[in-house]
Design a protein around this motif. Structure first.
Motif, PDB file in Angstrom:
ATOM      1  N   VAL A  82       0.855  -1.197   0.000  1.00 23.07           N
ATOM      2  CA  VAL A  82       0.000   0.000   0.000  1.00 23.07           C
ATOM      3  C   VAL A  82       0.890   1.246   0.000  1.00 23.07           C
ATOM      4  CG1 VAL A  82      -2.123  -0.874   1.017  1.00 23.07           C
ATOM      5  CG2 VAL A  82      -0.265  -0.219   2.514  1.00 23.07           C
ATOM      6  N   LEU A  99      -0.921   7.770  -0.630  1.00 25.74           N
ATOM      7  CA  LEU A  99      -2.135   7.941  -1.425  1.00 25.74           C
ATOM      8  C   LEU A  99      -3.316   7.133  -0.902  1.00 25.74           C
ATOM      9  CD1 LEU A  99      -0.429   7.731  -4.952  1.00 25.74           C
ATOM     10  CD2 LEU A  99      -0.819   9.755  -3.545  1.00 25.74           C
ATOM     11  N   GLU A 100      -3.201   6.622   0.293  1.00 21.22           N
ATOM     12  CA  GLU A 100      -4.306   5.875   0.890  1.00 21.22           C
ATOM     13  C   GLU A 100      -5.383   6.839   1.400  1.00 21.22           C
ATOM     14  OE1 GLU A 100      -5.047   2.317   2.006  1.00 21.22           O
ATOM     15  OE2 GLU A 100      -4.189   2.421   0.001  1.00 21.22           O
ATOM     16  N   ASP A 101      -6.594   6.318   1.571  1.00 20.28           N
ATOM     17  CA  ASP A 101      -7.627   7.109   2.251  1.00 20.28           C
ATOM     18  C   ASP A 101      -7.130   7.508   3.638  1.00 20.28           C
ATOM     19  OD1 ASP A 101      -9.429   7.102   0.224  1.00 20.28           O
ATOM     20  OD2 ASP A 101     -10.647   5.460   0.997  1.00 20.28           O
ATOM     21  N   VAL A 102      -7.530   8.676   4.074  1.00 23.30           N
ATOM     22  CA  VAL A 102      -7.010   9.191   5.339  1.00 23.30           C
ATOM     23  C   VAL A 102      -8.134   9.478   6.331  1.00 23.30           C
ATOM     24  CG1 VAL A 102      -4.955  10.202   4.292  1.00 23.30           C
ATOM     25  CG2 VAL A 102      -7.041  11.575   4.492  1.00 23.30           C
ATOM     26  N   TYR A 140      -3.761  14.002   9.392  1.00 27.06           N
ATOM     27  CA  TYR A 140      -4.514  13.028   8.613  1.00 27.06           C
ATOM     28  C   TYR A 140      -3.594  11.836   8.397  1.00 27.06           C
ATOM     29  CZ  TYR A 140      -8.021  16.591   7.859  1.00 27.06           C
ATOM     30  OH  TYR A 140      -9.000  17.524   8.062  1.00 27.06           O
ATOM     31  N   GLY A 182      -0.045  12.786  -0.073  1.00 30.40           N
ATOM     32  CA  GLY A 182      -1.230  13.297  -0.758  1.00 30.40           C
ATOM     33  C   GLY A 182      -1.848  14.480  -0.029  1.00 30.40           C
ATOM     34  N   CYS A 183      -1.658  14.542   1.275  1.00 26.77           N
ATOM     35  CA  CYS A 183      -2.163  15.686   2.049  1.00 26.77           C
ATOM     36  C   CYS A 183      -1.072  16.726   2.278  1.00 26.77           C
ATOM     37  CB  CYS A 183      -2.669  15.226   3.415  1.00 26.77           C
ATOM     38  SG  CYS A 183      -4.100  14.160   3.354  1.00 26.77           S
ATOM     39  N   TYR A 184       0.149  16.276   2.534  1.00 23.18           N
ATOM     40  CA  TYR A 184       1.181  17.195   3.030  1.00 23.18           C
ATOM     41  C   TYR A 184       2.323  17.433   2.055  1.00 23.18           C
ATOM     42  CZ  TYR A 184      -1.386  16.346   7.313  1.00 23.18           C
ATOM     43  OH  TYR A 184      -2.389  16.250   8.248  1.00 23.18           O
TER      44      TYR A 184
END
Lengths: 317, 334
Positions: free
Chosen positions: A121, A125-128, A144, A183-185
């Protein structure tokens, strides 16, 4: 889930930790047997559990000197499955290289853990999910974090034995930076640098404390790590259920004083043991495998023979 | 699904590249995957069955912008655009995921996707306004003072007065978010720029050149650490070169293109391969053999089910990404 619920405890309330040091001269050694036999000594509660192995994958590494070696990752996976784990996933969120598949393919990871689509995984890019942090060492308050990490019953930190040009060393605690999603940071996860590397390491590990650590010290890296340092053969695997004790043992093997490594010194207040009298050594003695690592001039104070002073500023709120 | 795609008209003289009646990789793999991966809410996750996120939705919409105005692409695009508009925050920015409270680097991508569909100019303008007003943290007085007093000059060698854009508000400038914002800027303002926009363009372009690795190419944004030259990476190099295409004749661009061309052949990751291909083509360097290479990589790991990589692959195999090219002159502007 692996969000810590009860592991934050002052050192004096904790029982001594156990750390195993095993010799492995190279990656062609029988690592699955070595890890299986050692893990059995720890009575890890893995039967029927979902385990996430968190290696340190930094970038394409054809020579096997930057990333956790795929043979160690594969051996860890095989051993945990033999011990009864229901599922063992491998996951990381590389900090700089966005093309994770390029990293994995250059390492030939699928030769060791099976098809990547079903066994790896990308934590970037996984769901957070939004998770409040359990300590306030940094200003972050919340992060997150990937569901794949939060859903796992056990998280195993699987770093490589390396020096680090910002943190001094990168071992099982610093390795947990990789669970913070790019993906968030972003790439790098610069918000962690702005919040202070030491403080962020503490907040992340207090919130998702690794249940176990396996350090790939067969081939380490000294000097300007974690990417541009010099390969340093060390010939060991270091394992334990207390990541602070494991990292402290690694530091001693590297010829460094763990009390002088800021994030280790701070982590010892709530996350695990740093002092050698609180660490039960299994396997090889530190003296028998000690391999002094060169450090950048900025980290000379960390060396055992140096005159540096330990870090004492308490940043835990 | 494939039948519907194969009969859908293509725009701007787009030819189906499949030979001997075979569907091309783009038609056979990319488009069905992207259409099937769309979530019921209209957005796309990073992988199928993941929650919709702004980045993969934006890349997919950019691919769909180059396709027919007819179904099934039009339906997918209109649902995706509606999702993207709903995800915009009141301050005009876009977060990484719609439940987050703060905008970030994805704002440039979302703005670009909407702009290339020719829709929602108000939302795009609001997003761009947010980008123009948000400055990275390294320029703050406190940060400058800290650098002056505490940071060893040997740690990083770069000009901190040159600011671009950060991944998240209040942190440092980095190559990729700066490049994304510059690409949006160029698409929005093909001619003369308003003064404040011009200032940001100038600073950001200078920042990118300042962060170039010795010998060409870019990494995420640290060309020197402790006196050691950083190794370039394909992704940041591609985005920096695309953002700087107005200066295509500059030695730095050509040096970086040469590095990218040398890196292309041994590339082991599909993301790096398709991005490098798009960039080299945007600079007029024709590279053959993308489709067979992609088929080989797809056979290995199925692109790890990545929506973004699949969208990039579709774009790279298409007749040309309009959004990537605005260069009208070969003259370099210093």
């Amino acid at each position: 889930m692996s969000v810590s619920t009860g592991q934050l405890a002052p050192s004096f309330t904790r029982p001594p930790s156990r750390v195993a040091v095993r010799r492995a001269e190279n990656y062609q050694a029988d690592l699955p047997s070595l890890l299986f036999e050692t893990l059995r000594e720890f009575d890890l509660p893995v039967r029927g559990k979902t385990v996430l192995l968190k290696p340190n994958f930094v970038g394409p590494d054809p020579l096997g000197v930057i990333n956790t070696h795929p043979a160690v990752v594969g051996a860890a996976k095989e051993s945990l499955l033999r011990l009864g784990a229901k599922e063992v996933m491998v996951g990381d969120g590389p900090a700089l290289e966005r093309d994770t598949e390029a990293i994995l393919e250059t390492m030939r990871l699928r030769d060791h853990i099976g098809p990547l689509a079903s066994s790896f995984v990308d934590l970037n890019l996984e769901d957070v999910r939004r998770v409040p942090l359990r300590t306030r060492a940094s200003r972050l308050k919340e992060l997150y974090l990937p569901e794949a990490v939060l859903r796992a019953d056990l998280v195993v930190s699987l770093p490589k034995l390396k020096t680090h040009h910002w943190a001094g060393v990168t071992l099982s605690l610093k390795n947990m930076f990789g669970i913070v999603p790019g993906g968030c940071y972003g790439w790098p996860k610069n918000i962690l640098h702005w919040s202070g590397i030491t403080r962020s390491v503490l907040d992340i590990n207090s919130t998702v404390r690794p249940d176990f650590a396996i350090v790939d010290g067969i081939m380490g890296m000294e000097g300007n790590g974690p990417i541009q340092g010099v390969p340093r053969p060390c010939g060991v695997l270091v394992l334990g259920n207390d990541p602070v004790a494991v990292d402290a043992t690694c530091a001693r093997i590297m010829g460094l004083v763990p009390e002088r490594i800021e994030h280790l010194a701070q982590a010892s207040y709530l996350l695990g043991h740093l002092r050698d009298e609180k660490i039960q050594q299994i396997g090889e003695s530190i003296a028998s495998v000690r391999t002094p690592f060169k450090v950048l001039p900025a980290f000379r104070r960390l060396r055992a023979a140096g005159e540096g002073r330990p870090w004492h500023s308490n940043c835990l709120a | 699904m494939l039948d519907a795609i194969m009969t859908a008209p293509l725009r701007d003289g787009e030819a189906r590249p499949g030979r001997n009646g075979e569907a091309s990789f783009r038609e056979q793999i990319c488009w069905p995957f992207l259409l099937a991966a769309q979530n019921p809410d209209g957005g796309w996750g990073y992988r199928p069955n993941q929650r919709s996120a702004v980045e993969p939705t934006s890349w997919t919409l950019l691919e769909l912008a180059s396709l027919s105005d007819l179904s099934p692409f039009e339906q997918a695009a209109s649902r995706g655009i509606a999702w993207l508009l709903a995800a915009q925050l009141p301050d005009g920015s876009w977060p990484a995921y719609p439940n987050q409270r703060e905008g970030c680097w994805t704002t440039a991508l979302a703005g670009l996707a909407l702009h290339m569909h020719g829709l929602a100019p108000g939302a795009v303008a609001k997003g761009f306004d947010w980008l123009c007003n948000v400055w990275p943290g390294e320029g703050s007085l406190w940060r400058r003072l800290q650098r002056r007093l505490f940071v060893s000059s040997s740690m990083v060698r770069q000009n901190h007065s040159l600011q671009g854009w950060s991944w998240t508000p209040g942190t440092s400038s980095w190559v990729e978010p700066t490049a994304y914002a510059l690409i949006l800027l160029h698409r929005l303002y093909p001619g003369a720029l308003p003064r404040r926009v011009e200032k940001r363009r100038r600073l950001a372009e200078a920042m990118l050149y300042d962060r170039m690795c010795p010998g060409g190419g870019w990494n995420s944004g640290n060309p020197f650490v402790y006196g050691v030259a950083g190794e370039p990476l394909v992704g940041p190099t591609v985005w920096a070169l695309l953002a700087l295409q107005d200066h295509c004749e500059r030695a730095e661009n050509q040096e970086s293109l040469d590095w990218l061309a040398r890196t292309y052949e041994p590339t082991r990751g599909p993301a790096s391969l398709v991005l490098a291909h798009m960039c080299l083509e945007a600079y007029g360097r024709r590279i053959e053999g993308l489709e067979p290479a992609l088929r080989r990589l797809y056979a290995a790991n199925g692109f790890l089910q990545s929506v973004s990589v699949t969208a990039w692959a579709a774009m790279a195999l298409g007749p040309g990404c309009r959004w990537l090219r605005w260069r009208t002159t070969g003259a370099s502007q210093s």
